[in-house]
Design an enzyme around this catalytic site. Structure first.
Site, PDB file in Angstrom:
ATOM      1  N   SER A   1       5.831  -3.554  -4.190  1.00  0.00           N
ATOM      2  CA  SER A   1       6.102  -2.156  -3.907  1.00  0.00           C
ATOM      3  C   SER A   1       6.508  -1.396  -5.177  1.00  0.00           C
ATOM      4  CB  SER A   1       7.157  -2.057  -2.795  1.00  0.00           C
ATOM      5  OG  SER A   1       7.255  -0.749  -2.286  1.00  0.00           O
TER       6      SER A   1
ATOM      7  N   ASP B   1      -0.444  -1.110   5.792  1.00  0.00           N
ATOM      8  CA  ASP B   1       0.794  -0.719   5.107  1.00  0.00           C
ATOM      9  C   ASP B   1       1.124   0.733   5.454  1.00  0.00           C
ATOM     10  OD1 ASP B   1       2.832  -0.075   3.238  1.00  0.00           O
ATOM     11  OD2 ASP B   1       2.032  -1.503   1.782  1.00  0.00           O
TER      12      ASP B   1
ATOM     13  N   HIS C   1       3.711  -3.605   5.177  1.00  0.00           N
ATOM     14  CA  HIS C   1       4.424  -3.536   3.894  1.00  0.00           C
ATOM     15  C   HIS C   1       5.344  -4.749   3.741  1.00  0.00           C
ATOM     16  CE1 HIS C   1       5.411  -1.364   0.283  1.00  0.00           C
ATOM     17  NE2 HIS C   1       6.702  -1.482   0.526  1.00  0.00           N
TER      18      HIS C   1
END
Length: 257
Positions: A127, A198, A231
């Site tokens: 991320s 995601d 995610h």
């Protein structure tokens, strides 16, 4: 696995000193051939990723998992969180906090600078950590941080999971500024992985980031997508990372690490 305390370092926030948190180190189980700094996502810390990385069948890799400073984060309305840089929007269209990115890229380079000369060096992350890792790779290719100071470390690989590429708009000019930058960009292997489900850093941002790297001369880019992945990471993705690192670092993989 060992850990050591934070080090004070200048990060964004009007030049005020921000404290980096605890750094966790996963020592290689076999002969030490490569060291990778791995960067966590927004609000996380180095401990959680070090526990996962310790289970990977990569006995020749030393993992260094630092913890980002706690700072006010715009995407949280200014609420403090562990973050490698300030971010208003988790995408490549967001305004870039170059000061914060430079500070964290320098922190990574500093962690790698004390490794032995014959050890291959890399940076990866998840991320916002992936964004910082990819930014570090662009600094390596350009030979400079965003502020113009020289980038001191010779990176061999970079990995970004569920992330994005900061400063994409200015990258083409930087890489085309010198033959050396173009050569470094074309030679460093980059792995980007992203889940199509995601909902935090949208898949399109990962895809656009991979395209931006390719069109600016990073010709050794692999982009892997995962249909139902949100995610987070899954064993299938980490298997891919292990295979890719084994191939690109020339290290061995063991079935039981």
């Amino acid at each position: 696995m060992s850990s050591f305390g934070g080090t004070s370092s200048v990060a964004s926030g009007g030049g005020k000193r921000l404290e980096y948190g605890r750094t966790h180190v996963v020592r290689p189980k076999g002969a030490h051939k490569a060291t990778i700094v791995w960067l966590h996502g927004l609000g996380d810390n180095g401990a959680s990723w070090s526990q996962l990385l310790e289970t990977l069948p990569l006995p020749n890799i030393k993992w260094i998992c630092p913890t980002a400073p706690t700072r006010p984060v715009a995407v949280f309305g200014g609420f403090p969180s562990t973050a490698w840089f300030d971010v208003a929007d988790l995408s490549e269209d967001a305004p870039d906090d170059v000061e914060g990115l430079d500070a964290s890229a320098a922190h990574v380079a500093n962690l790698l600078s004390t490794e032995p000369a014959d050890i291959k060096l890399g940076v990866g992350g998840f991320s916002m950590g992936a964004a910082t890792a990819l930014y570090s790779a662009t600094c390596y290719a350009h030979g400079k941080y965003g502020n113009g100071n020289p980038y001191p470390v010779n990176l061999t690989v970079s990995v970004g999971l569920s992330g994005w590429l900061p400063c994409a708009r200015s990258l083409k000019n930087k890489i085309e500024s010198s033959q050396e930058a173009a050569q470094k960009a074309s030679s460093i292997p980059l792995l980007l992985c992203h889940g199509k489900a995601d909902d935090v850093v949208l898949y399109k941002h990962g895809e656009k980031s991979a395209d931006a790297l390719k069109t600016t001369g990073f010709s050794n880019v692999v982009f892997k997508s995962y249909n139902r992945l949100g995610h987070y990471t899954v064993p299938e993705e980490m298997d891919e990372v292990c295979k890719w690192l084994t191939a690109n670092l020339g290290v061995s993989s063991s079935s039981s690490a």
